[in-house]
Motif scaffolding. Structure first.
Motif, short mmCIF file in Angstrom:
data_model
loop_
_atom_site.label_atom_id
_atom_site.label_comp_id
_atom_site.label_asym_id
_atom_site.label_seq_id
_atom_site.Cartn_x
_atom_site.Cartn_y
_atom_site.Cartn_z
N ASP A 48 0.87 -1.17 0.00
CA ASP A 48 0.00 0.00 0.00
C ASP A 48 0.91 1.23 0.00
O ASP A 48 1.81 1.33 0.83
CB ASP A 48 -0.89 -0.04 1.25
CG ASP A 48 -1.95 1.05 1.25
OD1 ASP A 48 -1.61 2.22 0.98
OD2 ASP A 48 -3.11 0.73 1.54
N GLU A 50 0.28 4.22 0.86
CA GLU A 50 0.07 5.08 2.03
C GLU A 50 0.49 4.40 3.33
O GLU A 50 0.85 5.07 4.29
CB GLU A 50 -1.39 5.51 2.11
CG GLU A 50 -1.80 6.39 0.95
CD GLU A 50 -3.28 6.72 0.95
OE1 GLU A 50 -3.97 6.43 1.94
OE2 GLU A 50 -3.74 7.26 -0.07
N ASP A 51 0.43 3.08 3.37
CA ASP A 51 0.80 2.32 4.58
C ASP A 51 1.63 1.12 4.14
O ASP A 51 1.09 0.09 3.77
CB ASP A 51 -0.45 1.87 5.34
CG ASP A 51 -0.13 1.14 6.63
OD1 ASP A 51 1.06 0.87 6.90
OD2 ASP A 51 -1.07 0.83 7.37
N GLN A 52 2.95 1.27 4.19
CA GLN A 52 3.87 0.26 3.69
C GLN A 52 3.83 -1.05 4.48
O GLN A 52 4.45 -2.03 4.09
CB GLN A 52 5.30 0.80 3.68
CG GLN A 52 5.50 1.97 2.75
CD GLN A 52 5.79 1.56 1.33
OE1 GLN A 52 6.67 0.76 1.09
NE2 GLN A 52 5.05 2.10 0.38
N SER A 53 3.09 -1.09 5.59
CA SER A 53 2.98 -2.33 6.35
C SER A 53 1.86 -3.23 5.81
O SER A 53 1.73 -4.38 6.22
CB SER A 53 2.72 -2.04 7.84
OG SER A 53 1.43 -1.49 8.01
N VAL A 54 1.07 -2.71 4.87
CA VAL A 54 -0.05 -3.47 4.30
C VAL A 54 0.41 -4.13 3.00
O VAL A 54 0.87 -3.46 2.09
CB VAL A 54 -1.28 -2.57 4.05
CG1 VAL A 54 -2.40 -3.37 3.42
CG2 VAL A 54 -1.73 -1.94 5.36
#
Length: 129
Positions: A48, A50-54
């Motif tokens: 993702d 916007e959220d690199q952990s997803v």
């Protein structure tokens, strides 16, 4: 007034995969059937923006230069994505990492969000005689 029955059989299949200590991502038999894996299957992964952990999995069906080949050993399907998981910093050697796969509705692609769960691996006792 109209009704649409929500069938239990659609909600009983739990799509899952797990990251093995070897760095291979293995799929449950139910998941492999649902994704219609075969000897020629391939998947892609995406982060993702916007959220690199997803992390997302795209069931791409056909291999190309951006895809990972889905391998088969007996009735078991897996993806050798060790280098990718190393780059992402996943500690699969010390932790059991599992993913619940949630289908993302998309008209163009078959996409699954990988919801990560992890816990420390059980260490085997070394018994000395």
């Amino acid at each position: 007034m109209g009704f649409k029955i929500l069938s239990a059989k659609e909600f009983n299949i739990k799509l899952k995969c797990s990251l093995h200590a070897s760095g291979k991502l293995g799929f449950t038999e139910e998941t492999a059937k649902r994704l219609q894996f075969s000897d020629n299957s391939a998947v892609k992964f995406a982060l993702d923006e916007e959220d690199q952990s997803v992390l997302y999995l795209f069931n791409s069906k056909i291999a190309d230069e951006d895809s990972f080949k889905v391998n088969k050993a007996g009735s078991y399907f897996y993806v050798n994505a060790k280098a990718m998981f190393d780059m992402l910093g996943y500690d699969y050697a010390n932790n059991s990492i599992m993913f619940d796969m949630i289908e993302i509705k998309n008209n163009e692609n078959e996409i699954y969000k990988l919801n990560k769960r992890e816990k420390p691996r059980k260490q085997k006792d070394n018994i000395k005689e």
